[in-house]
Design a protein around this motif. Structure first.
Motif, short mmCIF file in Angstrom:
data_model
loop_
_atom_site.label_atom_id
_atom_site.label_comp_id
_atom_site.label_asym_id
_atom_site.label_seq_id
_atom_site.Cartn_x
_atom_site.Cartn_y
_atom_site.Cartn_z
N THR A 45 0.85 -1.19 0.00
CA THR A 45 0.00 0.00 0.00
C THR A 45 0.89 1.25 0.00
O THR A 45 2.10 1.16 0.19
CB THR A 45 -0.91 0.02 1.24
OG1 THR A 45 -0.09 0.10 2.41
CG2 THR A 45 -1.79 -1.23 1.30
N ASN A 78 4.13 1.76 -7.53
CA ASN A 78 3.21 1.13 -8.47
C ASN A 78 1.90 0.89 -7.75
O ASN A 78 1.86 0.28 -6.69
CB ASN A 78 3.76 -0.19 -8.98
CG ASN A 78 5.01 -0.01 -9.81
OD1 ASN A 78 5.13 0.98 -10.51
ND2 ASN A 78 5.93 -0.93 -9.71
N LYS A 79 0.82 1.36 -8.34
CA LYS A 79 -0.49 1.28 -7.71
C LYS A 79 -0.85 -0.18 -7.39
O LYS A 79 -0.66 -1.08 -8.19
CB LYS A 79 -1.54 1.88 -8.65
CG LYS A 79 -2.92 1.97 -8.05
CD LYS A 79 -3.88 2.66 -8.99
CE LYS A 79 -4.37 1.75 -10.04
NZ LYS A 79 -5.53 1.01 -9.95
N ASP A 80 -1.35 -0.38 -6.19
CA ASP A 80 -1.78 -1.70 -5.75
C ASP A 80 -3.10 -2.03 -6.44
O ASP A 80 -4.08 -1.31 -6.31
CB ASP A 80 -1.94 -1.71 -4.23
CG ASP A 80 -2.26 -3.08 -3.69
OD1 ASP A 80 -1.85 -4.06 -4.32
OD2 ASP A 80 -2.91 -3.16 -2.64
N GLU A 81 -3.12 -3.14 -7.19
CA GLU A 81 -4.31 -3.56 -7.90
C GLU A 81 -4.94 -4.76 -7.20
O GLU A 81 -4.37 -5.32 -6.28
CB GLU A 81 -3.95 -3.93 -9.33
CG GLU A 81 -3.34 -2.79 -10.12
CD GLU A 81 -2.77 -3.24 -11.44
OE1 GLU A 81 -2.36 -4.41 -11.54
OE2 GLU A 81 -2.72 -2.42 -12.36
N ASP A 82 -6.08 -5.15 -7.69
CA ASP A 82 -6.73 -6.35 -7.17
C ASP A 82 -5.90 -7.58 -7.52
O ASP A 82 -5.11 -7.58 -8.47
CB ASP A 82 -8.13 -6.50 -7.77
CG ASP A 82 -9.07 -5.39 -7.31
OD1 ASP A 82 -8.87 -4.89 -6.18
OD2 ASP A 82 -9.97 -5.01 -8.07
N MET A 85 -6.20 -8.93 -11.10
CA MET A 85 -5.55 -8.09 -12.09
C MET A 85 -4.03 -8.28 -12.06
O MET A 85 -3.36 -8.26 -13.10
CB MET A 85 -5.89 -6.62 -11.88
CG MET A 85 -7.32 -6.26 -12.23
SD MET A 85 -7.74 -6.66 -13.94
CE MET A 85 -6.68 -5.54 -14.81
N GLN A 86 -3.47 -8.51 -10.87
CA GLN A 86 -2.03 -8.73 -10.78
C GLN A 86 -1.66 -10.08 -11.38
O GLN A 86 -0.62 -10.20 -12.05
CB GLN A 86 -1.58 -8.61 -9.33
CG GLN A 86 -1.69 -7.19 -8.84
CD GLN A 86 -1.02 -6.96 -7.51
OE1 GLN A 86 -0.25 -7.79 -7.05
NE2 GLN A 86 -1.29 -5.83 -6.90
N GLU A 89 -1.66 -9.59 -15.09
CA GLU A 89 -0.48 -8.86 -15.57
C GLU A 89 0.75 -9.77 -15.61
O GLU A 89 1.51 -9.74 -16.58
CB GLU A 89 -0.20 -7.65 -14.69
CG GLU A 89 -1.18 -6.51 -14.85
CD GLU A 89 -1.07 -5.83 -16.20
OE1 GLU A 89 0.04 -5.74 -16.74
OE2 GLU A 89 -2.12 -5.41 -16.71
#
Length: 102
Positions: A45, A78-82, A85-86, A89
């Motif tokens: 975060t 780097n924005k924390d994604e769900d 989604m990670q 990627e």
């Protein structure tokens, strides 16, 4: 005529290296300084990112105190994604690394 060419060549080489001296440029000022750069992990975060930068600064002061400190550690968040989604990627990157014949 050859004398004139030799003199002319010597004059040109003198102009090419006439002002050679160690210049005080940005790179030479920063050459022996330690600069740390931090990139967060997948599930970090923004608060954890800032806390990690703080601990990295302490680590630099305590454990790497023998080295000249260029500046405080910096980083790229780097924005924390769900989670899904990670995973997508990472799978996309791994699939892109495969050869066309595999």
């Amino acid at each position: 005529m050859i004398k004139y060419l030799i003199v002319f060549a010597l004059i040109l080489t003198n102009y090419a290296s006439a002002s050679y001296q160690p210049l005080d440029r940005y790179c030479t000022k920063q050459i022996d300084q330690l600069r740390l750069f931090y990139i967060n992990g997948m599930f970090t975060t923004e608060d954890d990112f800032r806390e990690n930068l703080f601990w990295l600064d302490n680590f630099q002061d305590i454990k790497l105190g023998n080295y000249l400190k260029g500046r405080k550690p910096t980083g790229s968040y780097n924005k924390d994604e769900d989670l899904h989604m990670q995973i997508y990627e990472v799978a996309k990157q791994k699939y892109g690394d495969l050869s066309p014949f595999s």
